[in-house]
Design a protein around this motif. Structure first.
Motif, PDB file in Angstrom:
ATOM      1  N   ASP A  46      -7.148  -0.038   0.093  1.00 53.29           N
ATOM      2  CA  ASP A  46      -5.729  -0.222  -0.196  1.00 53.29           C
ATOM      3  C   ASP A  46      -5.066  -0.864   1.027  1.00 53.29           C
ATOM      4  OD1 ASP A  46      -2.969   0.042  -0.627  1.00 53.29           O
ATOM      5  OD2 ASP A  46      -3.230   1.883  -1.784  1.00 53.29           O
ATOM      6  N   PRO A  47      -4.373  -1.982   0.855  1.00 56.79           N
ATOM      7  CA  PRO A  47      -3.736  -2.630   2.005  1.00 56.79           C
ATOM      8  C   PRO A  47      -2.771  -1.728   2.756  1.00 56.79           C
ATOM      9  CG  PRO A  47      -3.741  -4.103   0.113  1.00 56.79           C
ATOM     10  CD  PRO A  47      -4.211  -2.767  -0.381  1.00 56.79           C
ATOM     11  N   GLU A  48      -2.209  -0.717   2.093  1.00 54.79           N
ATOM     12  CA  GLU A  48      -1.292   0.197   2.778  1.00 54.79           C
ATOM     13  C   GLU A  48      -2.008   0.957   3.889  1.00 54.79           C
ATOM     14  OE1 GLU A  48       0.820   2.826   0.220  1.00 54.79           O
ATOM     15  OE2 GLU A  48       1.600   1.220  -1.058  1.00 54.79           O
ATOM     16  N   GLY A  49      -3.285   1.245   3.673  1.00 58.24           N
ATOM     17  CA  GLY A  49      -4.050   1.944   4.696  1.00 58.24           C
ATOM     18  C   GLY A  49      -4.748   1.002   5.654  1.00 58.24           C
ATOM     19  N   GLY A  50      -5.064  -0.175   5.155  1.00 61.62           N
ATOM     20  CA  GLY A  50      -5.678  -1.202   5.998  1.00 61.62           C
ATOM     21  C   GLY A  50      -7.120  -0.951   6.356  1.00 61.62           C
TER      22      GLY A  50
END
Length: 271
Positions: free
Chosen positions: A199-203
């Motif tokens: 997830d890009p939010e977590g990277g």
């Protein structure tokens, strides 16, 4: 009448189409066929890019009603959703809304051609998504953004669990959970309470890098995990029986063949 081998059909998108490939010395389809050799034919009906609406359109072309001497569908594995979950974009039109996706799965399960065979049906959850990797590749291929998103893909996997639970006799194969569990296990320091891997939010891609090389399709390791989920469900017909190595053969083992009487004079001799 010709002997007809009952069938195990893998019905899905590119994730089933890819089971025919040999990579790293392993092929999911070959492993499954070896497990059931002389008892069942494993038939690959994986169609890259297809969604559940496409699947319903072609179903009457690839499945036929039971006929004397014709193939009988004994096991049906269904794996669609990776394309249904695609984000609507000007450059992509694979998306099927979540409610319609669930309805389509139910229609496949209950299609009269399928039910006429009375097969054992298995619904497989689409695997997790590595949106971080997918975004890079999709942009490079001309999409304005990622064609798939982690949270949306997870919702479609959840929908498969719901459809399986709503249909008596349907067995769930939770590929999404199995792969994500392996990814979390193999990613040191990852906090499962935070954003999902990929997830890009977590990277953080973590071990998904090894399980989903392009962010979407399965690696050899993933196909091995997938096969380990499927293997226990096949073979109960002969497991634990006397001479289980050849119980259930469509054609008899050479030691049991009725034509041995013709060659009785050869018994005990080296051939």
């Amino acid at each position: 009448m010709a002997s007809s081998y009952p069938q195990i059909v893998l019905f899905g998108d590119s994730l089933f189409q890819g089971t025919a490939d040999v990579s790293g010395g392993f092929s999911f389809q070959a492993a499954l066929q070896t497990q059931v050799l002389r008892r069942f034919d494993v038939v690959n009906r994986g169609f890259s890019g297809y969604n559940t609406s496409n699947a319903l359109s072609i179903l009457p072309q690839i499945f036929t009603p039971p006929t004397p001497g014709g193939p009988t569908l004994k096991y049906l594995f269904i794996l669609f959703g990776a394309n249904d979950a695609a984000v609507p974009l000007p450059t992509n039109f694979q998306h099927v809304p979540l409610d319609k996706y669930k309805a389509n799965l139910a229609r496949i399960i209950n299609h009269p051609i399928i039910t006429a065979h009375k097969p054992k049906i298995f619904l497989v959850t689409p695997p997790p998504l590595d949106e971080i990797r997918v975004t890079v590749l999709d942009r490079a291929n001309g999409h304005p953004a990622a064609a798939r998103q982690t949270k949306i893909s997870a919702a479609y996997s959840k929908a498969v669990r719901q459809v399986a639970a709503e249909h008596s006799g349907v067995t769930l194969i939770d590929l999404h959970k199995a792969l994500m569990d392996r990814a979390i296990q193999m990613t040191p320091g990852f906090d499962p309470k935070g954003p999902a891997l990929g997830d890009p939010e977590g990277g953080v891609r973590g071990y998904l890098e090894h399980l989903l090389p392009d962010g979407l399709h399965l690696s050899t390791e993933s196909y091995r995990i997938f096969y380990d989920l499927v293997r226990p469900h096949i073979g109960s017909e002969w497991a634990g029986t006397k001479d289980e190595d050849r119980v259930g053969y469509v054609l008899p083992d050479w030691r049991d063949a009725p034509w041995l009487e013709e060659d009785h004079h050869l018994r005990g001799k080296s051939l």
